[in-house]
Design a protein around this motif. Structure first.
Motif, mmCIF file in Angstrom:
data_model
loop_
_atom_site.group_PDB
_atom_site.id
_atom_site.type_symbol
_atom_site.label_atom_id
_atom_site.label_comp_id
_atom_site.label_asym_id
_atom_site.label_seq_id
_atom_site.Cartn_x
_atom_site.Cartn_y
_atom_site.Cartn_z
ATOM 1 N N ALA A 101 0.829 -1.207 0.000
ATOM 2 C CA ALA A 101 0.000 0.000 0.000
ATOM 3 C C ALA A 101 0.861 1.255 0.000
ATOM 4 O O ALA A 101 0.539 2.241 -0.679
ATOM 5 N N ILE A 102 1.983 1.218 0.759
ATOM 6 C CA ILE A 102 2.862 2.388 0.821
ATOM 7 C C ILE A 102 3.506 2.651 -0.527
ATOM 8 O O ILE A 102 3.575 3.799 -0.996
ATOM 9 N N MET A 103 3.982 1.606 -1.194
ATOM 10 C CA MET A 103 4.618 1.776 -2.502
ATOM 11 C C MET A 103 3.626 2.291 -3.538
ATOM 12 O O MET A 103 3.970 3.084 -4.409
ATOM 13 N N THR A 104 2.377 1.845 -3.428
ATOM 14 C CA THR A 104 1.360 2.258 -4.385
ATOM 15 C C THR A 104 0.956 3.721 -4.198
ATOM 16 O O THR A 104 0.783 4.465 -5.173
ATOM 17 N N THR A 105 0.847 4.136 -2.955
ATOM 18 C CA THR A 105 0.348 5.484 -2.678
ATOM 19 C C THR A 105 1.445 6.524 -2.466
ATOM 20 O O THR A 105 1.305 7.672 -2.890
ATOM 21 N N LEU A 106 2.538 6.123 -1.791
ATOM 22 C CA LEU A 106 3.573 7.085 -1.418
ATOM 23 C C LEU A 106 4.909 6.862 -2.116
ATOM 24 O O LEU A 106 5.730 7.777 -2.183
ATOM 25 N N GLY A 107 5.130 5.637 -2.593
ATOM 26 C CA GLY A 107 6.376 5.333 -3.281
ATOM 27 C C GLY A 107 7.443 4.792 -2.347
ATOM 28 O O GLY A 107 7.369 4.959 -1.117
ATOM 29 N N SER A 108 8.444 4.133 -2.920
ATOM 30 C CA SER A 108 9.496 3.493 -2.125
ATOM 31 C C SER A 108 10.457 4.492 -1.485
ATOM 32 O O SER A 108 11.256 4.113 -0.628
ATOM 33 N N GLU A 109 10.408 5.752 -1.899
ATOM 34 C CA GLU A 109 11.270 6.775 -1.308
ATOM 35 C C GLU A 109 10.623 7.421 -0.083
ATOM 36 O O GLU A 109 11.243 8.267 0.569
ATOM 37 N N SER A 110 9.417 7.011 0.230
ATOM 38 C CA SER A 110 8.700 7.594 1.360
ATOM 39 C C SER A 110 9.333 7.186 2.687
ATOM 40 O O SER A 110 9.887 6.087 2.836
ATOM 41 N N VAL A 111 9.231 8.061 3.676
ATOM 42 C CA VAL A 111 9.677 7.743 5.029
ATOM 43 C C VAL A 111 8.934 6.534 5.575
ATOM 44 O O VAL A 111 9.506 5.683 6.267
ATOM 45 N N TRP A 112 7.654 6.440 5.226
ATOM 46 C CA TRP A 112 6.830 5.340 5.734
ATOM 47 C C TRP A 112 7.272 3.989 5.186
ATOM 48 O O TRP A 112 7.085 2.956 5.837
ATOM 49 N N TYR A 113 7.880 3.994 4.006
ATOM 50 C CA TYR A 113 8.384 2.743 3.427
ATOM 51 C C TYR A 113 9.485 2.169 4.324
ATOM 52 O O TYR A 113 9.467 0.986 4.683
ATOM 53 N N LYS A 114 10.440 3.009 4.709
ATOM 54 C CA LYS A 114 11.531 2.537 5.566
ATOM 55 C C LYS A 114 11.032 2.234 6.984
ATOM 56 O O LYS A 114 11.498 1.290 7.619
ATOM 57 N N LEU A 115 10.086 3.026 7.464
ATOM 58 C CA LEU A 115 9.542 2.761 8.800
ATOM 59 C C LEU A 115 8.848 1.407 8.866
ATOM 60 O O LEU A 115 8.916 0.713 9.890
ATOM 61 N N ALA A 116 8.183 1.019 7.785
ATOM 62 C CA ALA A 116 7.524 -0.289 7.745
ATOM 63 C C ALA A 116 8.555 -1.413 7.826
ATOM 64 O O ALA A 116 8.331 -2.434 8.494
#
Length: 280
Positions: free
Chosen positions: A29-44
């Motif tokens: 969901a994070i990659m789809t909405t925010l992208g792999s560069e998002s802070v939330w991607y690494k936090l997950a």
């Protein structure tokens, strides 16, 4: 069985294993909405890793150790053990925020993470209080080799917890988040110095494998050498130490010692005569 304290610890360990899986599930969901560069991607990803090695693996190891104590008729004091359970669970949740310090240096994250570290230490104090009255009885039944491994495991775990606690200091947190070798060395220390060695201790204690002093020494030599080389490489950046020529080659050769020791343990366990006495 369900009334045993070891069962309670294993139950919490499995619960945290399930909780940790929320991290990978969220990645899509994070990659789809925010992208792999998002802070939330690494936090997950960090969410998954934290609840794996600081919760699921740690509580499973403690639970198995408590199981051995229970099977050896060691009395575990109920009140102190209950305090350990509560405090350690609070500490596990609180120290997750150590994994968030790279994203934000807000004072609240430092407060939560350091309170989490403090409760882990207090929780371990109560764990020791719950078993210390009769632990020596169990300890004296161990072989000299098993006693040495157990002492080594305690040292490794306490140093791991100390490093984790120190990472709540802003200066050290900055070093840890900016140098990949520091993170690799920390994970290497925990998984190969604690988890893998604990499994060797457990398998040897239960007489599932034959563990000679030579193979054990080879494993520990590999661990110490690789750990030193990893942190030395980190120090070349953090402390500006001189870079050793062929350091990565030395690290590869030292890593091969792990394979040699495991092959030796496997061969010895396969071809050595089986013991007539089996524990449990």
């Amino acid at each position: 069985m369900k009334l045993k304290k070891s069962f309670l610890l294993i139950k919490y360990a499995l619960l945290y294993m399930v909780i940790s899986s929320l991290g990978p599930w969220a990645l899509g969901a994070i990659m789809t909405t925010l992208g792999s560069e998002s802070v939330w991607y690494k936090l997950a990803i960090y969410f998954y890793l934290h609840f794996q090695y600081n919760a699921w693996f740690v509580l499973a190891a403690i639970g198995l150790m408590v199981f051995l104590l229970e099977q050896s008729k060691v009395k575990i004091e109920n009140r102190a053990f209950s305090k350990f359970i509560v405090l350690f669970n609070i500490g596990i949740v609180g120290t997750f925020f150590l994994s968030c310090l790279w994203a934000s240096s807000h004072w609240s994250l430092y407060l939560l993470s350091n309170l989490g570290s403090l409760t882990l230490w207090i929780g371990l104090y109560y764990l020791w209080n719950s078993i210390k009255s009769e632990f020596s009885t169990f300890y004296l039944t161990l072989s000299n080799q098993s006693r040495f491994i157990l002492q080594f495991l305690v040292l490794v775990f306490l140093l791991k917890l100390l490093v984790q606690t120190l990472s709540g200091i802003p200066y050290i947190a900055e070093i840890a988040t900016s140098n990949l070798d520091v993170v690799i060395g920390y994970l290497h220390w925990f998984f190969l110095g604690f988890i893998s060695l604990f499994l060797l201790f457990l398998a040897s204690y239960l007489q599932w494998i034959k563990l000679s002093n030579f193979n054990l020494g080879l494993y520990l030599l590999a661990f110490i050498l690789t750990e030193f080389l990893i942190f030395y490489r980190a120090a070349t950046v953090v402390l500006q130490w001189a870079f050793l020529p062929n350091l990565n080659l030395y690290l590869a050769v030292a890593s091969l010692l792990f394979s040699v020791s495991i092959i030796g343990i496997s061969l010895q366990s396969i071809f050595a005569p089986q013991s007539k006495t089996q524990r449990f």
